[in-house]
Design an enzyme around this catalytic site. Structure first.
Site, PDB file in Angstrom:
ATOM      1  CG  ASP A 117      -2.117  -0.934   0.988  1.00  0.00           C
ATOM      2  OD1 ASP A 117      -2.643  -0.964  -0.136  1.00  0.00           O
ATOM      3  OD2 ASP A 117      -2.504  -1.630   1.941  1.00  0.00           O
ATOM      4  CG  ASP A 176      -7.984  -3.328  -2.789  1.00  0.00           C
ATOM      5  OD1 ASP A 176      -8.424  -4.275  -3.451  1.00  0.00           O
ATOM      6  OD2 ASP A 176      -8.409  -3.052  -1.663  1.00  0.00           O
TER       7      ASP A 176
HETATM    8  N1  GLY Z   1      -7.645  -1.495   0.227  1.00  0.00           N
HETATM    9  C1  GLY Z   1      -8.615  -1.912   1.150  1.00  0.00           C
HETATM   10  C2  GLY Z   1     -10.019  -1.531   0.867  1.00  0.00           C
HETATM   11  O1  GLY Z   1     -10.406  -1.107  -0.196  1.00  0.00           O
HETATM   12  O2  GLY Z   1     -10.820  -1.702   1.772  1.00  0.00           O
END
Ligand code: GLY
Length: 415
Positions: A117, A176
């Site tokens: 992330d 994501d």
């Molecule tokens: N990246 C985690 C979410 O979208 O909850």
């Protein structure tokens, strides 16, 4: 602006339309509307700022209580990023001060190799800082070190960047993760290091091959066999069930492929974004106000399932992602298709900017928007404000402001 464009812009301004990159667009939202929402947001975020401890990062406001995280949480870059955008949109120097005070508490994450992330954490925060100030001494080294940390998670066999390290997954990659690729392509551009660009393109191509169903909806998690690169499982961890279309996941996909087309000019990415947009915008379960339910397949949930009573919740965070991405996608398409994306984004922005989604001034813990869903199956962050919903909402407002001013929606880092 070149002379021809300048003349076109003046002409279009007189006629009440705006021109972008040679394209003429009908923009229905006014400068006053966009500015009012940016100004309201700038005041509202000060409420949140006043309650945020120095070393903490806002996550949500739940049961009348603030919930903060440490810098290592995936969302830590959104609050600084929102401050940057609001500083850009209002020139309020109090916001600049607040973000400059906050960033030193986030910087150590540049060495964090335990998460995918880092784009969210470092590019939304330090990336916007570099873009808006041009201060390479303060910001560039954080981005360069952070990109190397992210690149360390790439695996040549799976041809992807690993998302999570925890069990029971083998080598999980979540949709994501597309969002973190911009960090790599941008650092590639600023350093001349081709490796980051290549990793990002490879990850996007592998994801395109394995994450999508025939109807262009996306699974949430693809679990790979690290030794062979084969796919072990296709799951939807935060959605209604594995074969469902989790709304925010579709948003990460739409935004991710639109952005990767911008970064690479590869037609396969543009076409993927257009297919995803079609899936979202034509879906019979998309409500009239275009703020999606948290999962497009929520009506297939069995009444005996514990999620059933909450199945009709909206997810504002997904809507903010759609709005921002569609504004960008409208710039890469032509004619009726381009106008469609623009019009849908306008409807989303209009509805997000009023009740029940926009917070009453001074309430909702200082968050800008309410009614997002983090993870309903995990009973986590259900029907609450979320820091990333606020970030992408303000990003969409800024993008729209730029269109009104005859600029590109693309945020260029120039050094
Ligand atoms: N990246 C985690 C979410 O979208 O909850």
């Amino acid at each position: 602006m070149k002379m021809k464009n300048q003349i076109l812009f003046v002409l279009c301004s007189i006629l009440g339309i705006a021109t972008v990159n040679g394209q003429v667009k009908n923009l229905k939202l006014t400068k006053d509307f966009i500015q009012k929402n940016l100004d309201d947001a700038a005041q509202q975020i000060k409420v949140l700022a006043a309650e945020t401890p120095n070393e903490k990062f806002p996550k949500t406001f739940e049961n009348n209580k603030q919930v903060f995280s440490s810098s290592s949480w995936w969302c830590s870059g959104f609050y600084p990023g929102t401050l940057w955008y609001l500083y850009e949109g209002t020139h309020d120097r109090e916001l600049l001060q607040k973000v400059e005070d906050k960033l030193p508490f986030l910087e150590k994450e540049k060495n964090n190799k335990g998460t995918h992330d880092l784009g969210f954490m470092l590019f939304c925060s330090f990336g916007n800082g570099l873009r808006l100030t041009g201060d390479t001494v303060k910001y560039k080294h954080v981005l360069v070190t952070g990109a190397e940390s992210l690149a360390s998670r790439f695996n040549e066999t799976t041809k992807t960047i690993r998302s999570w390290d925890h069990k029971p997954w083998n080598y999980p990659v979540i949709i994501d993760n597309m969002m973190n690729l911009e960090f790599l392509t941008q650092v590639s551009k600023m350093t001349g290091n081709q490796k980051y660009y290549d990793l990002a393109v490879t990850h996007a191509q592998t994801t395109l091959k394995n994450h999508f169903r025939k109807d262009y909806s996306s699974y949430h998690v693809i679990d790979y066999n690290e030794a062979t690169g084969g796919v072990i499982g296709k799951k939807t961890h935060q959605g209604a069930f594995d074969e469902s279309a989790w709304s925010r996941g579709q948003g990460w996909a739409l935004y991710g492929y639109t952005m990767m087309y911008r970064e690479t000019k590869k037609k396969e990415f543009l076409n993927q974004a257009r297919h995803i947009a079609k899936y979202i915008l034509n879906h019979p379960a998309l409500p009239e106000d275009l703020i999606p339910y948290w999962d497009f397949d929520k009506d297939k949930i069995d009444p005996s399932n514990k999620m059933y009573s909450k199945k009709d919740l909206r997810d504002v965070s997904a809507a903010t992602l759609y709005a921002s991405a569609l504004l960008e996608l409208s710039q890469y398409t032509k004619g009726q298709e381009s106008i469609l994306y623009l019009t849908k984004a306008e409807t989303m922005l209009t509805n997000l900017s009023k009740t029940p989604y926009k917070s009453v001034a001074g309430e909702n813990g200082g968050y800008l928007l309410n009614h997002s869903v983090g993870a309903l199956p995990l009973n986590s962050e259900v029907d609450v404000p979320l820091t990333y919903a606020d970030y992408y909402y303000v990003e969409a407002l800024i993008r729209y402001k730029r269109l009104l001013e005859g600029q590109s929606v693309i945020f260029e880092i120039t050094m």
